[in-house]
Design a protein around this motif. Structure first.
Motif: not given
Length: 72
Positions: A26-35, A40-48
């Protein structure tokens, strides 16, 4: 490591092996999800930013029209 995380790991280490593995997965999955979200947010800033530049260019070229809320 923070003292809170250390305490959590200490308590988790006293659980049965199966529960430890479930907690670890569960912890590993959560860390991977946050990553992934961070990426995605970093990429969306470029797109926006690209979209904003394009919109400003179109406005400067007279290619836009004013929004009329009565026509929506």
């Amino acid at each position: 490591m923070t003292s809170l995380l250390e305490k959590a790991f200490d308590l988790a280490s006293k659980l049965p092996a199966l529960e430890q593995n479930i907690l670890a997965r569960t912890l590993l999955d959560e860390i991977e999800s946050e990553k992934k979200w961070d990426e995605l947010f970093a990429e969306s800033e470029d797109f926006l930013a690209q979209m904003a530049v394009e919109a400003l260019r179109e406005e400067a070229q007279g290619m836009t029209t004013e929004l009329d809320f009565n026509k929506l």
